[in-house]
Design a protein around this motif. Structure first.
Motif, PDB file in Angstrom:
ATOM      1  N   LEU A  85       0.827  -1.206   0.000  1.00  0.00           N
ATOM      2  CA  LEU A  85       0.000   0.000   0.000  1.00  0.00           C
ATOM      3  C   LEU A  85       0.861   1.256   0.000  1.00  0.00           C
ATOM      4  CD1 LEU A  85      -2.876   1.101   0.023  1.00  0.00           C
ATOM      5  CD2 LEU A  85      -2.763   1.123   2.524  1.00  0.00           C
ATOM      6  N   GLN A  86       1.977   1.239   0.724  1.00  0.00           N
ATOM      7  CA  GLN A  86       2.860   2.402   0.750  1.00  0.00           C
ATOM      8  C   GLN A  86       3.452   2.678  -0.634  1.00  0.00           C
ATOM      9  OE1 GLN A  86       3.581   4.392   3.812  1.00  0.00           O
ATOM     10  NE2 GLN A  86       3.856   5.664   1.992  1.00  0.00           N
ATOM     11  N   ALA A  87       3.890   1.617  -1.295  1.00  0.00           N
ATOM     12  CA  ALA A  87       4.449   1.782  -2.638  1.00  0.00           C
ATOM     13  C   ALA A  87       3.396   2.312  -3.611  1.00  0.00           C
ATOM     14  CB  ALA A  87       5.026   0.462  -3.142  1.00  0.00           C
ATOM     15  N   VAL A  88       2.187   1.781  -3.508  1.00  0.00           N
ATOM     16  CA  VAL A  88       1.100   2.216  -4.391  1.00  0.00           C
ATOM     17  C   VAL A  88       0.730   3.666  -4.102  1.00  0.00           C
ATOM     18  CG1 VAL A  88      -1.339   1.884  -4.955  1.00  0.00           C
ATOM     19  CG2 VAL A  88       0.175  -0.103  -4.764  1.00  0.00           C
ATOM     20  N   ALA A  89       0.653   4.034  -2.836  1.00  0.00           N
ATOM     21  CA  ALA A  89       0.272   5.401  -2.469  1.00  0.00           C
ATOM     22  C   ALA A  89       1.323   6.409  -2.914  1.00  0.00           C
ATOM     23  CB  ALA A  89       0.049   5.500  -0.963  1.00  0.00           C
ATOM     24  N   ASP A  90       2.599   6.063  -2.767  1.00  0.00           N
ATOM     25  CA  ASP A  90       3.655   6.974  -3.218  1.00  0.00           C
ATOM     26  C   ASP A  90       3.610   7.119  -4.738  1.00  0.00           C
ATOM     27  OD1 ASP A  90       4.393   7.218  -0.588  1.00  0.00           O
ATOM     28  OD2 ASP A  90       6.215   6.000  -0.754  1.00  0.00           O
ATOM     29  N   TYR A  91       3.400   6.018  -5.429  1.00  0.00           N
ATOM     30  CA  TYR A  91       3.275   6.068  -6.890  1.00  0.00           C
ATOM     31  C   TYR A  91       2.073   6.918  -7.291  1.00  0.00           C
ATOM     32  CZ  TYR A  91       1.742   4.450 -11.487  1.00  0.00           C
ATOM     33  OH  TYR A  91       1.283   4.399 -12.783  1.00  0.00           O
ATOM     34  N   SER A  92       0.963   6.763  -6.582  1.00  0.00           N
ATOM     35  CA  SER A  92      -0.232   7.550  -6.887  1.00  0.00           C
ATOM     36  C   SER A  92       0.026   9.039  -6.666  1.00  0.00           C
ATOM     37  CB  SER A  92      -1.397   7.085  -6.013  1.00  0.00           C
ATOM     38  OG  SER A  92      -2.508   7.942  -6.147  1.00  0.00           O
ATOM     39  N   ALA A  93       0.694   9.388  -5.568  1.00  0.00           N
ATOM     40  CA  ALA A  93       1.024  10.796  -5.314  1.00  0.00           C
ATOM     41  C   ALA A  93       1.918  11.331  -6.424  1.00  0.00           C
ATOM     42  CB  ALA A  93       1.707  10.932  -3.954  1.00  0.00           C
ATOM     43  N   TRP A  94       2.893  10.499  -6.842  1.00  0.00           N
ATOM     44  CA  TRP A  94       3.740  10.906  -7.966  1.00  0.00           C
ATOM     45  C   TRP A  94       2.890  11.153  -9.220  1.00  0.00           C
ATOM     46  CZ3 TRP A  94       4.001   8.857 -12.801  1.00  0.00           C
ATOM     47  CH2 TRP A  94       4.944   9.445 -13.652  1.00  0.00           C
ATOM     48  N   PHE A  95       1.913  10.285  -9.466  1.00  0.00           N
ATOM     49  CA  PHE A  95       1.086  10.390 -10.665  1.00  0.00           C
ATOM     50  C   PHE A  95       0.360  11.748 -10.698  1.00  0.00           C
ATOM     51  CE2 PHE A  95      -0.786   7.381 -13.883  1.00  0.00           C
ATOM     52  CZ  PHE A  95      -1.572   8.314 -14.551  1.00  0.00           C
ATOM     53  N   PHE A  96      -0.157  12.170  -9.542  1.00  0.00           N
ATOM     54  CA  PHE A  96      -0.838  13.462  -9.477  1.00  0.00           C
ATOM     55  C   PHE A  96       0.138  14.608  -9.745  1.00  0.00           C
ATOM     56  CE2 PHE A  96      -4.138  11.146  -6.979  1.00  0.00           C
ATOM     57  CZ  PHE A  96      -5.251  11.547  -7.702  1.00  0.00           C
ATOM     58  N   VAL A  97       1.360  14.507  -9.201  1.00  0.00           N
ATOM     59  CA  VAL A  97       2.363  15.547  -9.437  1.00  0.00           C
ATOM     60  C   VAL A  97       2.732  15.586 -10.921  1.00  0.00           C
ATOM     61  CG1 VAL A  97       4.704  16.314  -8.900  1.00  0.00           C
ATOM     62  CG2 VAL A  97       3.241  15.428  -7.070  1.00  0.00           C
ATOM     63  N   TRP A  98       2.882  14.408 -11.521  1.00  0.00           N
ATOM     64  CA  TRP A  98       3.161  14.329 -12.967  1.00  0.00           C
ATOM     65  C   TRP A  98       2.035  14.973 -13.766  1.00  0.00           C
ATOM     66  CZ3 TRP A  98       1.381   9.939 -16.465  1.00  0.00           C
ATOM     67  CH2 TRP A  98       1.877  10.115 -17.761  1.00  0.00           C
ATOM     68  N   ASP A  99       0.814  14.692 -13.395  1.00  0.00           N
ATOM     69  CA  ASP A  99      -0.336  15.269 -14.085  1.00  0.00           C
ATOM     70  C   ASP A  99      -0.297  16.794 -13.993  1.00  0.00           C
ATOM     71  OD1 ASP A  99      -3.071  14.625 -15.353  1.00  0.00           O
ATOM     72  OD2 ASP A  99      -3.622  15.999 -13.744  1.00  0.00           O
TER      73      ASP A  99
END
Length: 361
Positions: A85-99
């Protein structure tokens, strides 16, 4: 209406859903759940954003928790190990920053910057270990999250994830060109593109490490499983379009199903809004049917073997999390500061984005 009996924010407040966006069936039939790791998840993702320099310290302090990125993932991937879950959440936060970087590149006409970033992300996806110290924090942060995601399941899953995300990067490139040219895609073209820019198959892939095993083709390609997965993602993408339509029309956006309907089908704003809402509601009702089909299919996988029993349980967990996606996405849109445009000083610039964070010098 308050989404949780105990709010995930420091100051509990009731969540008011505008009547035009309210979906009583979500509020009554899709009870919201939250992974017990959530408080620690929020804290560690906040630290990760700082360490990877993805957001300035003052923006992280002021906005990170209110953006609710960790709430979204903690409400989706129930049953995942804390590490997954931590890896997924960090990736998701990155995705929003990328967007956000992608959006700023469009707004400021930085075509060369976008092309360089696109190329670097493709390279980092194929060899993340070689990009962990890249000078662009967005590339380094992406590499870090991918390295971690690649550590949970076999290489066959990693290769599939990479293939799916390469397609997402290319879809973002098509969106970049559409927006810079002011081109509104037709309805069918938009629907196909949206499945990629929303990363439908990425979030579906991540159900597998959350369930603790890679699914064979016989599961992933089973019509009921694929249908339920698609409906959960279509709901999220189209509900996002419904919530965003007024502000995106005001901002001369071109990427929204409602805008495609208005431009190419001749619908009025009211008619386009009604069409979007109808599609969203159909996703919900059709998912409830597909969910039952997947559960019956999962029952057939329990064939008396240990492997069959484990796979059956994993598929049940996955379809349960597809269900969780409905409530998690719904409440996210009404809690996250990402969508509270009316409270921004400048409606064209999110307050949690700075020029430096967006790649501007």
């Amino acid at each position: 209406m308050q989404a949780f009996p105990h709010s995930t924010t420091a100051t509990p407040t009731a969540v008011v859903v505008p009547p035009s966006l309210a979906l009583p069936v979500i509020e009554s039939v899709f009870p919201r759940q939250l992974h017990p790791y959530w408080p620690r998840l929020q804290e560690k993702t906040r630290i990760w954003l700082l360490e990877k320099r993805l957001m300035p310290a003052d923006k992280v302090r002021e906005y990170a928790d209110g953006l609710c990125y960790t709430d979204l993932m903690a409400g989706f991937y129930l049953g995942a190990s804390d590490e997954v879950l931590q890896a997924v959440a960090d990736y998701s936060a990155w995705f929003f920053v990328w967007d956000d970087r992608h959006d700023r590149n469009v707004v400021h006409g930085r075509t060369d910057d976008w092309r360089r970033l696109r190329s670097r992300l493709h390279a980092a996806l194929d060899a993340p270990g070689h990009h962990l110290h890249h000078p662009d924090p967005l590339v380094a942060g992406f590499a870090d999250s991918v390295v971690r995601l690649y550590g949970f399941l076999p290489d066959t899953w990693n290769e599939r994830f990479a293939r799916h995300f390469h397609a997402v990067i290319e879809a973002y490139d098509r969106e970049f060109r559409n927006r810079t040219e002011g081109r509104v895609p037709g309805v069918e073209e938009y629907l196909a593109l949206r499945r990629l820019t929303f990363a439908h198959w990425i979030w579906t892939d991540l159900l597998e490490p959350s369930a603790g095993c890679e699914f064979p083709d016989a599961v992933r390609k089973h019509p009921a499983y694929r249908r339920a997965a698609l409906l959960s993602q279509e709901f999220a993408a189209w509900y996002n379009d419904l919530c965003s339509l007024p502000k995106e029309i005001a901002g001369d956006e071109v990427h929204n199903l409602g805008i495609s309907l208005i431009t190419h089908e001749g619908l009025t704003l009211e008619e386009a809004t009604d069409d979007l809402r109808r599609r969203v509601e159909e996703c919900i009702s059709e998912f409830l049917d597909a969910e039952q089909q997947v559960l019956r299919f999962a029952g057939t996988l329990a064939d008396g073997t240990v492997r069959g029993k484990e796979l059956s349980a994993a598929v049940r967990a996955a379809v349960g999390n597809m269900r969780n996606w409905f409530s998690s996405v719904y409440w996210f849109h009404h809690e996250s500061g990402r969508y509270m445009v009316d409270s921004w000083d400048d409606r064209s610039t999110p307050p949690y984005v700075t020029n430096e964070a967006a790649g501007e010098k």
